[in-house]
Design a protein around this motif. Structure first.
Motif, mmCIF file in Angstrom:
data_model
loop_
_atom_site.group_PDB
_atom_site.id
_atom_site.type_symbol
_atom_site.label_atom_id
_atom_site.label_comp_id
_atom_site.label_asym_id
_atom_site.label_seq_id
_atom_site.Cartn_x
_atom_site.Cartn_y
_atom_site.Cartn_z
ATOM 1 N N LEU A 187 0.824 -1.192 0.000
ATOM 2 C CA LEU A 187 0.000 0.000 0.000
ATOM 3 C C LEU A 187 0.868 1.256 0.000
ATOM 4 O O LEU A 187 2.056 1.211 0.326
ATOM 5 C CB LEU A 187 -0.946 0.012 1.201
ATOM 6 N N GLY A 188 0.238 2.359 -0.401
ATOM 7 C CA GLY A 188 0.964 3.620 -0.449
ATOM 8 C C GLY A 188 2.127 3.550 -1.419
ATOM 9 O O GLY A 188 2.006 3.019 -2.525
ATOM 10 N N VAL A 193 -3.198 -3.414 -2.191
ATOM 11 C CA VAL A 193 -3.321 -4.623 -3.011
ATOM 12 C C VAL A 193 -2.814 -5.798 -2.191
ATOM 13 O O VAL A 193 -1.730 -5.738 -1.607
ATOM 14 C CB VAL A 193 -2.505 -4.493 -4.318
ATOM 15 N N ARG A 194 -3.601 -6.851 -2.150
ATOM 16 C CA ARG A 194 -3.179 -8.053 -1.429
ATOM 17 C C ARG A 194 -2.473 -8.991 -2.397
ATOM 18 O O ARG A 194 -2.957 -9.245 -3.507
ATOM 19 C CB ARG A 194 -4.378 -8.760 -0.790
ATOM 20 N N VAL A 195 -1.310 -9.515 -1.970
ATOM 21 C CA VAL A 195 -0.513 -10.408 -2.814
ATOM 22 C C VAL A 195 -0.363 -11.735 -2.085
ATOM 23 O O VAL A 195 0.204 -11.777 -0.979
ATOM 24 C CB VAL A 195 0.873 -9.807 -3.132
ATOM 25 N N ILE A 250 -9.215 -3.183 0.279
ATOM 26 C CA ILE A 250 -8.284 -3.774 -0.680
ATOM 27 C C ILE A 250 -8.834 -3.586 -2.086
ATOM 28 O O ILE A 250 -9.971 -3.962 -2.378
ATOM 29 C CB ILE A 250 -8.082 -5.270 -0.380
ATOM 30 N N SER A 251 -8.028 -3.005 -2.973
ATOM 31 C CA SER A 251 -8.508 -2.740 -4.330
ATOM 32 C C SER A 251 -8.630 -4.019 -5.140
ATOM 33 O O SER A 251 -9.599 -4.218 -5.861
ATOM 34 C CB SER A 251 -7.587 -1.746 -5.039
ATOM 35 N N ARG A 280 1.236 -3.278 -12.802
ATOM 36 C CA ARG A 280 1.357 -1.917 -12.283
ATOM 37 C C ARG A 280 0.237 -1.636 -11.284
ATOM 38 O O ARG A 280 -0.925 -1.925 -11.551
ATOM 39 C CB ARG A 280 1.291 -0.901 -13.423
ATOM 40 N N ILE A 281 0.600 -1.083 -10.138
ATOM 41 C CA ILE A 281 -0.401 -0.732 -9.131
ATOM 42 C C ILE A 281 -0.138 0.688 -8.640
ATOM 43 O O ILE A 281 0.981 1.191 -8.710
ATOM 44 C CB ILE A 281 -0.405 -1.709 -7.942
ATOM 45 N N GLY A 282 -1.193 1.329 -8.130
ATOM 46 C CA GLY A 282 -1.077 2.658 -7.558
ATOM 47 C C GLY A 282 -0.931 2.588 -6.047
ATOM 48 O O GLY A 282 -0.377 1.633 -5.504
ATOM 49 N N TRP A 283 -1.482 3.595 -5.349
ATOM 50 C CA TRP A 283 -1.333 3.658 -3.898
ATOM 51 C C TRP A 283 -2.409 2.893 -3.146
ATOM 52 O O TRP A 283 -2.308 2.667 -1.949
ATOM 53 C CB TRP A 283 -1.334 5.127 -3.446
#
Length: 308
Positions: free
Chosen positions: A68-69, A197-199, A113-114, A191-194
């Motif tokens: 995150l962030g 996201v769970r991995v 979570i996105s 690609r992810i932003g702020w």
């Protein structure tokens, strides 16, 4: 709110691979000339005698982690991965945490979570990674330890994916081109932003550098290997005058006059910010002498001849 528990990556997961960072080294003390060199000399002397002993390269498997962030990693028990806070010392707040009056990180409720990534992903993002110098020296060398594992051929790369700014769009191209130099195709980049996201399986490569005073020999060797695989550059200039773009604040006031003086001494003018990644690599690889204003473009010195 409660104080965040912060632990090293190795204490948050399973170490999959380790490489020596290159061992301790001695810094070279430059000769500084000019009308007012005292401030630069003082800053350099303060760090010259510090131990220069970079960490080993570690690849750590983190399960069910949240990114995150600016790239902060938070584990299911709310522990923050220490190395993911690289370059975040100036932040007072990030998604999921903020600092109290004493400067201690405090845990906030985790934002929604996105999305979730179920495939293995290699962490190649951090604060300031849309700056060319930070990407080249701090982020890209984390591939060194990944090459020692079976995941090298299959895992996806997790990189910053902000959109809307020209500098970020340019960095997307640099990221793709530099990863392609190691055989990593564009279809393996996520690609992810702020937004959090769970991995399911995050492969976290511990940073090898601490800007601006500590750079691991292993990081330099990896980038030199990348340059070597581009082959020799015939008849390329060996003396470069590195200029910054017209929109950059840190520029020489008398750049044109300096350029004339250098041109008379055999220097060729280059503007890295206007070049793609491969062109920068080809331009800097033969270089033996460089004059330039401090900035990300000068990070390309890592591709140049040793002893530059």
């Amino acid at each position: 709110m409660t104080a965040c528990v912060i632990r090293p990556a190795a204490a948050c997961g399973t170490v999959l691979a380790r490489l020596p960072g290159g061992g301790p080294y001695s810094r070279v003390l430059p000769r500084i000339e000019g009308p007012r060199p005292e401030w630069a000399s003082l800053a350099l002397w303060q760090h010259y005698f510090e131990p220069a002993n970079p960490p080993d390269a570690l690849l750590v498997e983190l399960r069910d982690a949240v990114v995150l962030g600016p790239g902060i990693v938070r584990m299911p028990d709310d522990t923050l991965v220490e190395e993911s806070l690289l370059n975040c010392a100036h932040l007072d707040r990030a998604p999921g945490q903020q600092r109290d009056a004493g400067g201690t990180w405090q845990t906030l409720p985790l934002p929604a979570i996105s999305h979730r990534l179920t495939e293995p992903h290699v962490m190649l993002r951090q604060m300031w990674d849309v700056n060319y110098g930070h990407w080249l020296i701090e982020v890209l060398p984390r591939l060194a330890v990944l090459r020692e594992t079976p995941d090298w051929k299959t895992a996806r790369m997790l990189v910053t994916g902000h959109a809307g700014l020209a500098v970020e769009a340019a960095m997307h191209a640099v990221q793709a081109q530099s990863l392609a130099g190691f055989g990593i195709s564009a279809d393996r980049i996520s690609r992810i932003g702020w937004a959090p996201v769970r991995v399911d399986r995050l492969l976290f490569s511990v940073p090898l550098t601490r800007q601006p005073w500590l750079k691991a020999p292993l990081a330099v060797a990896l980038l030199e290997d990348l340059a070597a695989r581009h082959g020799p550059v015939a008849d390329a200039p060996t003396r470069l005058f590195v200029r910054r773009g017209p929109g950059d604040a840190r520029r020489l006031l008398n750049e044109a006059a300096v350029g004339e003086i250098l041109a008379a001494r055999g220097f060729t003018s280059v503007m890295p910010g206007a070049m793609d990644f491969a062109a920068q690599l080809r331009a800097f690889r033969p270089a033996t002498h460089i004059v330039g204003t401090l900035g990300a473009g000068c990070a390309n010195l890592v591709f140049s001849q040793r002893g530059i």
